[in-house]
Scaffold this active site. Structure first.
Site, mmCIF file in Angstrom:
data_model
loop_
_atom_site.group_PDB
_atom_site.id
_atom_site.type_symbol
_atom_site.label_atom_id
_atom_site.label_comp_id
_atom_site.label_asym_id
_atom_site.label_seq_id
_atom_site.Cartn_x
_atom_site.Cartn_y
_atom_site.Cartn_z
ATOM 1 N N MET A 21 131.671 -95.307 15.438
ATOM 2 C CA MET A 21 132.213 -96.041 16.651
ATOM 3 C C MET A 21 133.902 -95.935 16.565
ATOM 4 S SD MET A 21 129.832 -98.895 18.021
ATOM 5 C CE MET A 21 130.357 -100.082 16.753
ATOM 6 N N GLY A 22 134.295 -94.932 15.498
ATOM 7 C CA GLY A 22 135.735 -94.798 15.409
ATOM 8 C C GLY A 22 136.233 -95.868 14.477
ATOM 9 N N ALA A 23 137.564 -96.057 14.586
ATOM 10 C CA ALA A 23 138.445 -97.020 13.597
ATOM 11 C C ALA A 23 138.026 -96.751 12.329
ATOM 12 C CB ALA A 23 138.056 -98.385 14.084
ATOM 13 N N LEU A 24 137.918 -95.435 12.143
ATOM 14 C CA LEU A 24 137.517 -94.780 10.652
ATOM 15 C C LEU A 24 138.574 -95.256 9.374
ATOM 16 C CD1 LEU A 24 137.059 -91.162 11.752
ATOM 17 C CD2 LEU A 24 135.383 -93.224 12.064
ATOM 18 N N HIS A 25 137.385 -95.478 8.466
ATOM 19 C CA HIS A 25 138.058 -95.922 7.242
ATOM 20 C C HIS A 25 137.392 -95.358 6.117
ATOM 21 C CE1 HIS A 25 134.203 -98.075 7.160
ATOM 22 N NE2 HIS A 25 134.362 -98.863 8.166
ATOM 23 N N HIS A 28 133.399 -94.273 6.294
ATOM 24 C CA HIS A 28 133.078 -93.350 7.339
ATOM 25 C C HIS A 28 133.496 -91.977 6.375
ATOM 26 C CE1 HIS A 28 133.986 -96.447 10.267
ATOM 27 N NE2 HIS A 28 132.842 -96.196 10.668
ATOM 28 N N VAL A 167 130.826 -98.177 0.673
ATOM 29 C CA VAL A 167 132.104 -98.099 0.081
ATOM 30 C C VAL A 167 132.681 -99.549 -0.106
ATOM 31 C CG1 VAL A 167 134.388 -96.981 0.036
ATOM 32 C CG2 VAL A 167 132.147 -95.734 0.596
ATOM 33 N N SER A 176 134.667 -102.377 6.644
ATOM 34 C CA SER A 176 133.938 -102.228 7.795
ATOM 35 C C SER A 176 135.273 -102.218 8.889
ATOM 36 C CB SER A 176 133.364 -103.468 8.040
ATOM 37 O OG SER A 176 133.169 -103.907 9.374
ATOM 38 N N ARG A 178 135.415 -103.948 11.662
ATOM 39 C CA ARG A 178 135.813 -105.274 12.077
ATOM 40 C C ARG A 178 136.547 -105.971 10.797
ATOM 41 N NH1 ARG A 178 130.249 -104.452 14.339
ATOM 42 N NH2 ARG A 178 130.539 -104.986 16.475
#
Ligand code: AMP
Length: 273
Positions: A21-25, A28, A167, A176, A178
């Protein structure tokens, strides 16, 4: 997207899909890296899927960082990024949904009753749009992984579901999208999830095998509503690692799972036992 994927299949190349859902970290990116190791090509999808959010949940404020995401994925040299519009995925008149398997009924299924129906529907659609050979999911969303694994088997998707480890940041907080909602004090309280799970692992190491005692230990650590603890606990439980059914004793692989609220943010974490 379908034609692109089919061309790889015709050329006998394996393709890994990483749905996000994006907002990659880094969580991901660990899935992307696993796909790059396993497969000839990797495609990442970025889609904030409205059907998996319930009424009053955080669909509108969910972080959207597309430019930054694309830069991170360029650095990983993925073959393609699929960023569909909501109207393309759910055109007017859309009304067909995938009924989730039984493993979706407990835990998240109780607290977010329409969530997994949205997840199975979007993942099935992605698998049909991009008929890849492999798809990568994080154990961070443990029940989601089990739901998708079961759906892929039950519906005969010829796609290998690969699970990747959680991770964490150096202090143990599971990454996350969030976590971006958390201020400094809230982030400190968010560490209680991992600490409760650490205590469960230590107790099992000492020979503790009663889920009820382990659940008490987690509740004491999370200490909901005390100010120093989390604000609320949706569940903090030990269940069978395959079926997610309640167990009397730990005799087979089990999993400790927590869903808890810190301020207005709902956090998940888990540990295999
Ligand atoms: P999301 O963008 O939250 O839908 O997550 C996309 C995928 O990344 C899912 O398969 C998640 O389980 C996985 N994921 C999210 N956070 C982590 C993490 N900290 N470690 C490993 N995988 C993760």
């Amino acid at each position: 997207m379908h034609a692109w994927t089919m061309q790889h299949r015709v050329d006998q190349r394996s393709i890994g899909l990483v749905p996000t859902m994006g907002a990659l970290h880094e969580g991901h990116l660990s899935l992307v890296q696993a796909s790059q190791r396993h497969c000839d090509a990797t495609v990442v999808s970025i889609f904030v899927n409205p059907t998996q959010f319930g009424q009053g949940e955080d669909l509108d404020r969910y972080p959207r960082t597309l430019q930054q995401d694309l830069e991170l994925l360029a650095a990983e040299q993925v073959a393609a990024v699929f960023v569909p519009d909501s109207e393309e995925i759910y055109p007017a008149g859309f009304s067909t949904f995938v009924q989730p398997p039984a493993v979706a009924n407990s835990l998240e299924g109780v607290h977010r009753p329409t969530h997994f129906r949205g997840v199975t529907t979007i993942v099935a659609k992605l698998f049909l749009i991009a008929p890849v050979t492999h798809a990568f999911f994080g154990r961070k969303d443990y029940q989601q992984w089990k739901v998708i694994e079961t759906m892929a088997r039950d519906l005969n998707f010829a796609i290998e579901i690969v699970a990747c480890d959680i991770v964490r940041q150096a202090d143990g907080l599971a990454l996350s999208s969030r976590n971006r909602y958390l201020g400094t004090a809230a982030r400190r309280r968010a560490l209680l999830l991992n600490q409760a799970l650490d205590r469960v692992v230590a107790a099992v190491g000492r020979g503790e095998s009663q889920p009820r005692d382990l659940e008490r230990l987690m509740a004491e650590t999370l200490c909901p509503g005390s100010g120093a603890g989390v604000d609320a606990v949706d569940y903090a439980t030990v269940v069978d690692a395959e079926t997610l059914a309640p167990i009397e004793r730990i005799e087979r692989p089990a999993v400790a799972l927590i869903a808890a609220w810190v301020d207005q943010t709902r956090l998940l974490d888990n540990r295999l036992l």
